[in-house]
Write an enzyme that holds these catalytic residues in place. Structure first.
Site, PDB file in Angstrom:
ATOM      1  N   ASP A  66      29.494  30.771   5.959  1.00  0.00           N
ATOM      2  CA  ASP A  66      29.083  31.124   4.608  1.00  0.00           C
ATOM      3  C   ASP A  66      29.910  30.352   3.575  1.00  0.00           C
ATOM      4  OD1 ASP A  66      27.614  33.105   2.797  1.00  0.00           O
ATOM      5  OD2 ASP A  66      29.701  33.464   2.219  1.00  0.00           O
ATOM      6  N   GLU A 117      26.802  26.570   5.288  1.00  0.00           N
ATOM      7  CA  GLU A 117      26.007  26.776   4.074  1.00  0.00           C
ATOM      8  C   GLU A 117      26.518  25.844   2.980  1.00  0.00           C
ATOM      9  OE1 GLU A 117      24.625  30.249   0.919  1.00  0.00           O
ATOM     10  OE2 GLU A 117      26.648  30.245   1.759  1.00  0.00           O
TER      11      GLU A 117
END
Length: 536
Positions: free
Chosen positions: A242, A279
């Site tokens: 993330d 990401e």
């Protein structure tokens, strides 16, 4: 989760995209703050060394042979995921499941989905279940032929104070997280991201008030490595990283280089690297680019999500679909196929957060969404991740839950209707057209895309001599003759149905002796054929 946004020059086939900034996180909620003293260890663990000579490869998802698709079971409980692996995903040919963050996180008022992205410790304890339930799920899914990938949040810690899902306290105001333990010395200096044209600010300042960890700090690296290596020991195949854009590539490389090989007790090859997909929202107009991370592992290719939405909404001509096949994608500004994880939507942008804005297609768009997913599965670009959602009317809304905030189960599919889901879950991966197209992707995967045929409204191609697909994204109906590269005979169209014995459950298509087919394609429709569904 990243804060980001986009705008685009839609009249151009080339992805010449500019990027504005739409918040994808929320300001810190007021919580009960408790100051908790703690003493970090005075010595650090010895670095983990890599005892092997094989080259590093973090781009391989390590699916079982013949499987090529993963699904994000967003907010599902571990027990339900295990059952889904055994009853739906394994038999359906799915290769893997991405699970929502599993470590301890803040408990926010009204239990929004984004609380999972506010870590308090690295203990495995979440709304989905505890460590014992997680490890049992990994093993059950592995036995069903399905790999597990964990969404890892290590860019920051929680901005919401109080106690977490495992009972650990936190004091964000004083940057105290004794469950790890972290203190002020483990964070960057106080600042907030204001300018996405400043790479240092993006990586060293707080994302919407979330205390920003300093991954250059050895103690922070060690805690992250310890956490990820524990999960590798539990049998996971890899990680979604993330907010990677908000961390320095050199710091991530230092962390990745200390990860253990995957656990061979789960039938991984010896010394296999974990699959890493990072990401990185990159729509083409910022100093931080996806290409800066592709040497480390794969990246989530948001240009794909943005572009496919524009196309299937009819805002670009069908000729632009060539940007979404492996051979041609780099010419249009996408990362090479071997470094891309692709999706029509994800948990952020289906809620209007992150990149894509109103162009993003979701389950709420019905047939257009189904056609876009079918196209993604019919082609050859990247590793495909499907989204499996729950219904929502508020972008903050958490998963379906009872009055005690316990997550409700989606239920098993009905014998006569495999698309069924209960309690507000959508389960796009159970939709019949999606299940059929997963089988198509698995079947045609070894065969290249050939014989691309384009008009302003239609896009057709062969998968060697074993598969064919055509999509009409134009505003009107289209009559055309297409080369299928298939042997003559009658085939069942996989968009509308499939073969049962010698009959089609829906549309039956005749391929002529010369391999051509004559079709009338309504707007927003497609036809997909393969040898497995030939009936004569």
């Amino acid at each position: 989760m990243e804060e980001n946004g986009d705008s685009a020059v839609k009249s151009s086939v080339k992805l010449n995209l500019s990027s504005a900034h739409v918040e994808s996180h929320h300001e810190a909620l007021d919580g009960v703050i408790s100051t908790v003293p703690f003493n970090p260890p005075s010595t650090s663990p010895e670095p983990i060394t890599r005892n092997r000579d094989s080259p590093i490869n973090r781009h391989d998802p390590h699916f079982y042979p013949g499987r090529h698709v993963m699904v994000h079971l967003f907010e599902w409980k571990f027990e339900d995921i295990a059952t889904e692996c055994e009853r739906v995903l394994g038999p359906g040919g799915f290769g893997g499941v991405q699970v929502s963050p599993i470590n301890e996180y803040a408990i926010a008022p009204n239990r929004p989905w984004w609380e999972r992205y506010q870590p308090i410790s690295y203990k495995v304890n979440s709304r989905s279940g505890n460590e014992e339930q997680f490890t049992a799920m990994v093993r059950r899914c592995q036995r069903a032929g399905v790999r597990i990938y964990v969404d890892v949040v290590v860019n920051h810690m929680a901005a919401v104070g109080g106690y977490g899902t495992a009972g650990s306290p936190s004091d964000p105001a004083n940057k105290a997280y004794p469950g790890v333990p972290y203190n002020r010395s483990h964070f960057h200096a106080n600042c907030t991201i204001r300018n996405y044209q400043n790479a240092t600010e993006v990586r060293d300042c707080a994302l919407n008030g979330l205390p920003d960890l300093n991954q250059t700090e050895p103690f922070v690296q060690e805690r992250i490595v310890d956490f990820m290596n524990r999960l590798i020991g539990f049998g996971v195949a890899g990680f979604r990283m993330d907010a990677s854009k908000h961390m320095w590539p050199d710091d991530l490389e230092a962390i990745y280089n200390r990860l253990l090989p995957l656990n061979p007790a789960f039938e991984f090859p010896m010394f296999a690297d974990p699959y890493i997909y990072q990401e990185v929202i990159d729509l083409g107009n910022e100093p931080i680019t996806a290409a800066q991370y592709t040497e480390l592992g794969s990246v989530t290719e948001f240009k794909y999500s943005f572009f496919i939405g524009l196309l299937f909404r009819g805002e670009l001509e069908a000729t632009a679909l060539q940007a979404l096949i492996a051979e041609r994608a780099p010419q249009f500004g996408l990362v090479p196929s071997q470094s891309a994880l692709v999706f029509v939507d994800n948990h952020d942008n289906q809620r209007g957060h992150g990149a894509g804005g109103a162009s993003i297609l979701t389950f709420k768009d019905g047939s257009k969404y189904a056609q876009a997913v079918a196209f993604m599965l019919a082609t050859d670009y990247g590793v495909v991740r499907l989204m499996s959602s729950y219904n929502f009317t508020d972008s903050d809304q958490g998963p379906p839950a009872d009055e005690s905030t316990v997550i409700l189960s989606p239920g098993l599919p009905n014998v006569n209707d495999h698309a069924t889901c209960e309690n507000g879950w959508i389960c796009e991966h159970r939709w019949p057209v999606v299940r059929r197209m997963v089988h198509f992707r698995n079947f045609v995967a070894p065969s290249p895309i050939t014989d691309v045929q384009m008009t302003s409204g239609t896009f057709a191609f062969c998968r060697g001599n074993i598969g064919f697909a055509v999509f009409n994204i134009g505003a009107g109906s289209h009559d055309g003759i297409f080369n299928t590269c298939l042997p003559p005979g009658e085939y069942c169209d996989l968009i509308t149905g499939d073969r049962v014995d010698t009959k089609c459950t829906a549309t039956r298509v005749l391929v002529n002796g010369d391999g051509t087919v004559s079709l009338t394609l309504p707007s927003s429709s497609g036809v997909v054929l393969d040898l497995l569904n030939r009936v004569t």
